[in-house]
Design a protein around this motif. Structure first.
Motif, PDB file in Angstrom:
ATOM      1  N   ALA A  27      -6.024   8.161  -1.046  1.00  0.00           N
ATOM      2  CA  ALA A  27      -7.249   7.748  -1.802  1.00  0.00           C
ATOM      3  C   ALA A  27      -8.423   7.121  -1.106  1.00  0.00           C
ATOM      4  O   ALA A  27      -9.662   7.459  -1.028  1.00  0.00           O
ATOM      5  CB  ALA A  27      -7.229   6.818  -2.992  1.00  0.00           C
ATOM      6  N   ARG A  28      -7.822   6.036  -0.114  1.00  0.00           N
ATOM      7  CA  ARG A  28      -8.739   5.243   0.649  1.00  0.00           C
ATOM      8  C   ARG A  28      -9.535   6.457   2.009  1.00  0.00           C
ATOM      9  O   ARG A  28     -10.737   6.213   1.956  1.00  0.00           O
ATOM     10  CB  ARG A  28      -8.310   4.171   1.404  1.00  0.00           C
ATOM     11  CG  ARG A  28      -7.771   3.056   0.452  1.00  0.00           C
ATOM     12  CD  ARG A  28      -7.201   1.871   1.150  1.00  0.00           C
ATOM     13  NE  ARG A  28      -7.968   1.152   2.361  1.00  0.00           N
ATOM     14  CZ  ARG A  28      -7.707   0.499   2.982  1.00  0.00           C
ATOM     15  NH1 ARG A  28      -6.406  -0.051   3.004  1.00  0.00           N
ATOM     16  NH2 ARG A  28      -8.479  -0.005   4.072  1.00  0.00           N
ATOM     17  N   TRP A  29      -8.669   7.211   2.391  1.00  0.00           N
ATOM     18  CA  TRP A  29      -9.139   7.990   3.543  1.00  0.00           C
ATOM     19  C   TRP A  29     -10.247   8.951   2.756  1.00  0.00           C
ATOM     20  O   TRP A  29     -10.980   9.259   3.455  1.00  0.00           O
ATOM     21  CB  TRP A  29      -7.803   8.777   4.158  1.00  0.00           C
ATOM     22  CG  TRP A  29      -8.200   9.793   4.798  1.00  0.00           C
ATOM     23  CD1 TRP A  29      -8.467  11.208   4.364  1.00  0.00           C
ATOM     24  CD2 TRP A  29      -8.584  10.048   6.268  1.00  0.00           C
ATOM     25  NE1 TRP A  29      -8.947  12.041   5.415  1.00  0.00           N
ATOM     26  CE2 TRP A  29      -9.050  11.086   6.575  1.00  0.00           C
ATOM     27  CE3 TRP A  29      -8.588   8.973   7.120  1.00  0.00           C
ATOM     28  CZ2 TRP A  29      -9.357  11.667   7.862  1.00  0.00           C
ATOM     29  CZ3 TRP A  29      -9.003   9.375   8.584  1.00  0.00           C
ATOM     30  CH2 TRP A  29      -9.198  10.445   8.870  1.00  0.00           C
ATOM     31  N   GLU A  30      -9.884   9.483   1.602  1.00  0.00           N
ATOM     32  CA  GLU A  30     -10.901  10.473   1.114  1.00  0.00           C
ATOM     33  C   GLU A  30     -11.916   9.854   0.583  1.00  0.00           C
ATOM     34  O   GLU A  30     -13.180  10.363   0.973  1.00  0.00           O
ATOM     35  CB  GLU A  30     -10.156  11.061  -0.178  1.00  0.00           C
ATOM     36  CG  GLU A  30      -9.117  12.026   0.117  1.00  0.00           C
ATOM     37  CD  GLU A  30      -8.565  12.676  -1.175  1.00  0.00           C
ATOM     38  OE1 GLU A  30      -8.549  11.994  -2.349  1.00  0.00           O
ATOM     39  OE2 GLU A  30      -7.330  13.480  -1.368  1.00  0.00           O
ATOM     40  N   ARG A  31     -11.847   8.570   0.262  1.00  0.00           N
ATOM     41  CA  ARG A  31     -13.112   7.669  -0.051  1.00  0.00           C
ATOM     42  C   ARG A  31     -14.044   7.556   1.383  1.00  0.00           C
ATOM     43  O   ARG A  31     -15.391   7.859   1.127  1.00  0.00           O
ATOM     44  CB  ARG A  31     -12.716   6.403  -0.855  1.00  0.00           C
ATOM     45  CG  ARG A  31     -14.083   5.572  -1.475  1.00  0.00           C
ATOM     46  CD  ARG A  31     -13.609   4.623  -2.302  1.00  0.00           C
ATOM     47  NE  ARG A  31     -12.721   3.734  -1.558  1.00  0.00           N
ATOM     48  CZ  ARG A  31     -11.437   3.765  -1.922  1.00  0.00           C
ATOM     49  NH1 ARG A  31     -10.884   4.360  -2.675  1.00  0.00           N
ATOM     50  NH2 ARG A  31     -10.677   2.844  -1.460  1.00  0.00           N
ATOM     51  N   ARG A  32     -13.316   7.086   2.211  1.00  0.00           N
ATOM     52  CA  ARG A  32     -14.058   6.529   3.220  1.00  0.00           C
ATOM     53  C   ARG A  32     -14.523   7.968   4.138  1.00  0.00           C
ATOM     54  O   ARG A  32     -15.809   7.873   5.053  1.00  0.00           O
ATOM     55  CB  ARG A  32     -13.283   5.953   4.608  1.00  0.00           C
ATOM     56  CG  ARG A  32     -12.941   4.721   3.922  1.00  0.00           C
ATOM     57  CD  ARG A  32     -12.023   3.847   4.714  1.00  0.00           C
ATOM     58  NE  ARG A  32     -11.662   2.458   4.255  1.00  0.00           N
ATOM     59  CZ  ARG A  32     -10.940   1.364   4.925  1.00  0.00           C
ATOM     60  NH1 ARG A  32     -10.468   1.954   5.996  1.00  0.00           N
ATOM     61  NH2 ARG A  32     -11.035   0.323   4.434  1.00  0.00           N
ATOM     62  N   THR A  33     -14.134   9.060   4.285  1.00  0.00           N
ATOM     63  CA  THR A  33     -14.116  10.178   4.955  1.00  0.00           C
ATOM     64  C   THR A  33     -15.169  11.263   4.324  1.00  0.00           C
ATOM     65  O   THR A  33     -15.785  12.213   4.853  1.00  0.00           O
ATOM     66  CB  THR A  33     -13.034  11.021   5.431  1.00  0.00           C
ATOM     67  OG1 THR A  33     -12.387  11.496   4.307  1.00  0.00           O
ATOM     68  CG2 THR A  33     -12.438  10.179   6.441  1.00  0.00           C
ATOM     69  N   ARG A  85      -4.873  14.648   5.471  1.00  0.00           N
ATOM     70  CA  ARG A  85      -4.612  14.274   3.913  1.00  0.00           C
ATOM     71  C   ARG A  85      -3.079  14.920   3.732  1.00  0.00           C
ATOM     72  O   ARG A  85      -2.349  14.303   2.814  1.00  0.00           O
ATOM     73  CB  ARG A  85      -5.632  15.011   2.926  1.00  0.00           C
ATOM     74  CG  ARG A  85      -6.962  14.188   3.005  1.00  0.00           C
ATOM     75  CD  ARG A  85      -7.811  14.730   2.122  1.00  0.00           C
ATOM     76  NE  ARG A  85      -8.301  16.273   2.386  1.00  0.00           N
ATOM     77  CZ  ARG A  85      -8.397  17.111   1.540  1.00  0.00           C
ATOM     78  NH1 ARG A  85      -8.156  16.822   0.226  1.00  0.00           N
ATOM     79  NH2 ARG A  85      -8.713  18.378   1.891  1.00  0.00           N
ATOM     80  N   THR A 118      -2.154   5.375  -2.430  1.00  0.00           N
ATOM     81  CA  THR A 118      -3.766   4.543  -2.201  1.00  0.00           C
ATOM     82  C   THR A 118      -4.107   4.790  -0.879  1.00  0.00           C
ATOM     83  O   THR A 118      -5.465   4.637  -0.492  1.00  0.00           O
ATOM     84  CB  THR A 118      -3.067   3.277  -2.393  1.00  0.00           C
ATOM     85  OG1 THR A 118      -2.160   2.979  -1.615  1.00  0.00           O
ATOM     86  CG2 THR A 118      -2.712   2.721  -3.821  1.00  0.00           C
ATOM     87  N   THR A 119      -3.232   5.100   0.202  1.00  0.00           N
ATOM     88  CA  THR A 119      -3.844   5.240   1.493  1.00  0.00           C
ATOM     89  C   THR A 119      -4.565   6.430   1.411  1.00  0.00           C
ATOM     90  O   THR A 119      -5.578   6.773   2.042  1.00  0.00           O
ATOM     91  CB  THR A 119      -2.531   5.261   2.425  1.00  0.00           C
ATOM     92  OG1 THR A 119      -1.750   4.135   2.388  1.00  0.00           O
ATOM     93  CG2 THR A 119      -3.237   5.488   3.991  1.00  0.00           C
ATOM     94  N   MET A 158       0.697  -1.262  -0.079  1.00  0.00           N
ATOM     95  CA  MET A 158       0.014   0.101   0.061  1.00  0.00           C
ATOM     96  C   MET A 158       0.762   1.522   0.106  1.00  0.00           C
ATOM     97  O   MET A 158       1.626   1.341   1.086  1.00  0.00           O
ATOM     98  CB  MET A 158      -0.832  -0.006   1.366  1.00  0.00           C
ATOM     99  CG  MET A 158      -2.019   1.237   1.183  1.00  0.00           C
ATOM    100  SD  MET A 158      -3.222   1.071   2.567  1.00  0.00           S
ATOM    101  CE  MET A 158      -3.936  -0.330   2.226  1.00  0.00           C
TER     102      MET A 158
END
Length: 249
Positions: free
Chosen positions: A12-18, A68, A9-10, A5
């Motif tokens: 992107a995952r944070w932005e998607r989940r929050t 971020r 990608t980390t 990871m």
């Protein structure tokens, strides 16, 4: 095999989940911002709760920006690529006015909304228009209502003023008298012009796309007709050759 990871990608995952929770907090902020303006004589406990909610939601967006920034592979590039987001986070601290928190929250919430996939331009523009209209009216009412000589005293007056200002009609029956009110007017006028340009460009792009689609279909049909004509000519040649072969014996 599990791929390592990376920071991108980390992030992107944070932005998607929050994204969803932060947009929900933005709606909560809108409600907490509007209540003290629409009902200034509400119970003091409610007004205090709204004030605390405003700062808590702003703090959540500020924390999101810092996370971020920490997750970004190139932090300097992240800061350079998001200068307005940094300004929106710092601005309320430099001058703790509710109006500045409103501007910051509108920008930060809009920035996260633009990250959503499959967002249609028309829907985004309509939401922007509605948000600017409502919050512009609330902001100018907060600034102008208690000022001597002001012409905007009620929510209805503020909504009418915001609508005529955004559409750049400007009847002149109502106008802000304070410096902040006039800054709001300038912002609404520029935003209205920009959104009108986006709507016009979107409509033009839709017509161009339709014309290009029709043109492509017309070229495809023309090519099919040409190929069919070539096949017919080839068949005629074959038929003529067959007739000639039968006549020769």
């Amino acid at each position: 095999m599990t791929l390592p990871m990376t920071a991108s990608t980390t992030l992107a995952r944070w932005e998607r989940r929050t994204q969803g929770p932060l947009l929900a907090l933005a709606v909560l902020f809108a409600i907490a911002y509007a209540i003290p303006i629409v009902a200034p004589r509400a119970p003091q406990d409610l007004l205090t709760a709204c004030h605390v909610t405003n700062w808590v939601v702003w703090a959540a967006f500020a924390a999101d920006y810092l996370v971020r920034l920490w997750l970004a592979e190139d932090r300097l590039r992240f800061v350079r690529g998001n200068p307005l987001a940094l300004l929106a986070v710092v601005l309320p601290l430099a001058q703790p006015l509710r109006l500045l928190k409103l501007v910051s929250m509108l920008f930060l919430a809009g920035q996260r909304a633009r990250m959503a996939s499959q967002v249609r331009v028309t829907t985004y523009v309509a939401g922007s228009c509605l948000g600017l209209l409502v919050f512009g009216a609330l902001a100018v009412l907060e600034v102008e209502r208690d000022e001597p000589g002001a012409s905007i005293h009620t929510l209805g007056d503020a909504v009418w003023w915001a609508f005529t200002t955004m559409t750049t009609v400007g009847y002149g029956d109502m106008a802000p008298t304070t410096g902040l009110g006039r800054m709001l007017a300038v912002g609404l006028m520029l935003s209205g012009i920009a959104l009108l340009g986006v709507v016009t460009a979107n409509i033009a792009a839709w017509f161009i796309a339709r014309f290009e689609k029709d043109d492509v279909e017309e070229r495809r049909q023309t090519e099919a007709i040409r190929e069919l004509a070539e096949e017919v000519r080839a068949l005629r040649v074959e038929v003529a050759e067959l007739k000639g072969a039968r006549v020769e014996p």
